[in-house]
Motif scaffolding. Structure first.
Motif, PDB file in Angstrom:
ATOM      1  N   GLU A 154       0.770  -1.075  -0.181  1.00 60.75           N
ATOM      2  CA  GLU A 154       0.072   0.148   0.047  1.00 60.75           C
ATOM      3  C   GLU A 154       0.857   1.202   0.200  1.00 60.75           C
ATOM      4  OE1 GLU A 154      -2.911   0.367  -0.540  1.00 60.75           O
ATOM      5  OE2 GLU A 154      -3.501   2.503   0.116  1.00 60.75           O
ATOM      6  N   LYS A 155       1.956   1.176   0.661  1.00 57.50           N
ATOM      7  CA  LYS A 155       2.630   2.573   0.908  1.00 57.50           C
ATOM      8  C   LYS A 155       3.331   2.680  -0.554  1.00 57.50           C
ATOM      9  CE  LYS A 155       4.525   1.587   5.309  1.00 57.50           C
ATOM     10  NZ  LYS A 155       5.721   1.132   5.957  1.00 57.50           N
ATOM     11  N   ALA A 156       3.727   1.654  -1.124  1.00 55.48           N
ATOM     12  CA  ALA A 156       4.572   1.679  -2.572  1.00 55.48           C
ATOM     13  C   ALA A 156       3.461   2.358  -3.444  1.00 55.48           C
ATOM     14  CB  ALA A 156       4.952   0.384  -2.992  1.00 55.48           C
ATOM     15  N   LYS A 157       2.256   1.866  -3.437  1.00 58.56           N
ATOM     16  CA  LYS A 157       1.189   2.568  -4.450  1.00 58.56           C
ATOM     17  C   LYS A 157       0.870   3.929  -4.125  1.00 58.56           C
ATOM     18  CE  LYS A 157      -3.534   1.373  -5.717  1.00 58.56           C
ATOM     19  NZ  LYS A 157      -4.086   2.881  -5.707  1.00 58.56           N
ATOM     20  N   VAL A 158       0.733   4.166  -2.735  1.00 57.93           N
ATOM     21  CA  VAL A 158       0.415   5.729  -2.251  1.00 57.93           C
ATOM     22  C   VAL A 158       1.730   6.478  -2.835  1.00 57.93           C
ATOM     23  CG1 VAL A 158       0.239   7.179  -0.445  1.00 57.93           C
ATOM     24  CG2 VAL A 158      -0.986   5.069  -0.484  1.00 57.93           C
ATOM     25  N   LEU A 159       2.774   5.941  -2.831  1.00 57.28           N
ATOM     26  CA  LEU A 159       3.973   6.837  -3.094  1.00 57.28           C
ATOM     27  C   LEU A 159       4.082   7.220  -4.738  1.00 57.28           C
ATOM     28  CD1 LEU A 159       7.023   5.655  -0.992  1.00 57.28           C
ATOM     29  CD2 LEU A 159       5.844   7.890  -1.100  1.00 57.28           C
ATOM     30  N   ARG A 160       3.581   6.022  -5.559  1.00 59.98           N
ATOM     31  CA  ARG A 160       3.237   5.723  -6.954  1.00 59.98           C
ATOM     32  C   ARG A 160       2.285   6.816  -7.319  1.00 59.98           C
ATOM     33  NH1 ARG A 160       3.635   0.702  -7.264  1.00 59.98           N
ATOM     34  NH2 ARG A 160       1.429   0.427  -7.494  1.00 59.98           N
ATOM     35  N   ASP A 161       1.100   6.838  -6.755  1.00 62.20           N
ATOM     36  CA  ASP A 161       0.051   7.843  -7.168  1.00 62.20           C
ATOM     37  C   ASP A 161       0.339   9.211  -6.715  1.00 62.20           C
ATOM     38  OD1 ASP A 161      -1.171   5.620  -7.664  1.00 62.20           O
ATOM     39  OD2 ASP A 161      -2.910   5.357  -6.062  1.00 62.20           O
ATOM     40  N   LEU A 162       1.218   9.462  -5.667  1.00 62.59           N
ATOM     41  CA  LEU A 162       1.184  10.673  -5.059  1.00 62.59           C
ATOM     42  C   LEU A 162       2.268  11.612  -6.187  1.00 62.59           C
ATOM     43  CD1 LEU A 162       0.673  12.638  -2.790  1.00 62.59           C
ATOM     44  CD2 LEU A 162       2.880  12.206  -1.886  1.00 62.59           C
ATOM     45  N   LYS A 163       3.331  10.666  -6.579  1.00 66.01           N
ATOM     46  CA  LYS A 163       4.130  11.275  -7.638  1.00 66.01           C
ATOM     47  C   LYS A 163       3.589  11.455  -8.895  1.00 66.01           C
ATOM     48  CE  LYS A 163       8.307   9.668  -5.406  1.00 66.01           C
ATOM     49  NZ  LYS A 163       9.053   8.237  -5.149  1.00 66.01           N
ATOM     50  N   ALA A 164       2.463  10.791  -9.185  1.00 70.71           N
ATOM     51  CA  ALA A 164       1.794  11.118 -10.559  1.00 70.71           C
ATOM     52  C   ALA A 164       0.935  12.253 -10.434  1.00 70.71           C
ATOM     53  CB  ALA A 164       1.084   9.679 -10.919  1.00 70.71           C
ATOM     54  N   LYS A 165       0.398  12.574  -9.342  1.00 71.13           N
ATOM     55  CA  LYS A 165      -0.674  13.565  -9.333  1.00 71.13           C
ATOM     56  C   LYS A 165      -0.094  14.941  -8.616  1.00 71.13           C
ATOM     57  CE  LYS A 165      -4.576  10.557  -8.070  1.00 71.13           C
ATOM     58  NZ  LYS A 165      -5.166  10.170  -6.647  1.00 71.13           N
TER      59      LYS A 165
END
Ligand code: GDP
Length: 203
Positions: A154-165
């Motif tokens: 979940e942490k990795a996913k949140v970081l990915r999403d945040l970097k995109a948005k």
């Protein structure tokens, strides 16, 4: 070698309801913003425990700017939280006025630390705040708090999403204020990049 952070401490100075009530702008300042309940108070308290002194006498006031002195070098300024659905239009407006006038007019301000609950989405409100601050050429870091509540995937996913948005964020930290994990690293980054480099502050 003595760790720099050991030579620093954190101490509550005062609260202010507007710019007039702020301390003289004779030290650099770093603002801390976040949605209500993101863990701003917990973050500052965790920092207090790791930076030698405990944060004591911290007022529970959520509508004020709260000033904390870090060693003799700079101040952390805890801003009132945003995003209480129950708040009236007038309350939102008075929050906006206070926060915007502080961010726009405080000459001693060096940057913004935006604290988020890691389980919450990045919204237009967060982006608006970052845009507001970066238009004034100030850096922003995001601190994703409550990391103890999510697993590594979940942490990795949140970081990915945040970097995109998220646009205009210079660094993202993942912390747990209640477990006091990662908190000191945020302060060290802020001190090194926003205070020491620009002001030549000695630890
Ligand atoms: P503020 O409104 O942003 O100042 O948020 P608080 O510091 O008062 O925290 C809001 C709630 O989140 C409280 O119940 C805290 O105990 C909880 N909380 C804060 N940080 C953490 C954390 O790192 N992990 C967990 N699990 N809970 C936290």
């Amino acid at each position: 070698m003595i760790n720099e952070s050991v030579l620093r401490s954190i101490r509550f100075i005062k609260s202010a309801k507007d710019l007039k009530g702020c301390p003289a702008p004779d030290l650099p300042e770093v603002a801390i913003a976040g949605r209500s309940n993101a863990g701003k108070s917990s973050f500052i308290n965790a920092l207090g425990l790791s930076l030698v002194a405990k944060v004591s006498g911290r007022p529970g006031k959520t509508r004020l700017l709260n000033f904390f002195l870090i060693g003799d070098h700079y101040r952390l300024v805890d801003m009132p939280g945003y995003g209480y659905a129950a708040r009236s239009g007038a309350e939102v407006e008075s929050w906006r006025q206070m926060v915007e006038s502080y961010l726009a007019l405080r000459g001693s301000l060096q940057g913004l630390v935006l604290i988020m609950d890691i389980r919450r989405q990045w919204t237009a409100q967060e982006q608006e705040l970052v845009d507001w601050v970066s238009q004034r050429s100030m850096p922003v870091v995001v601190v994703l708090n409550k990391a103890d509540k999510v697993g590594n995937n979940e942490k990795a996913k949140v970081l990915r999403d945040l970097k995109a948005k998220a646009v205009g964020v210079s660094q993202v930290f993942v912390v747990s204020a209640s477990k006091r994990l990662g908190v000191t690293e945020v302060e060290e980054f802020v001190f090194k990049n926003w205070i020491k480099q620009r002001h030549g502050g000695e630890a």
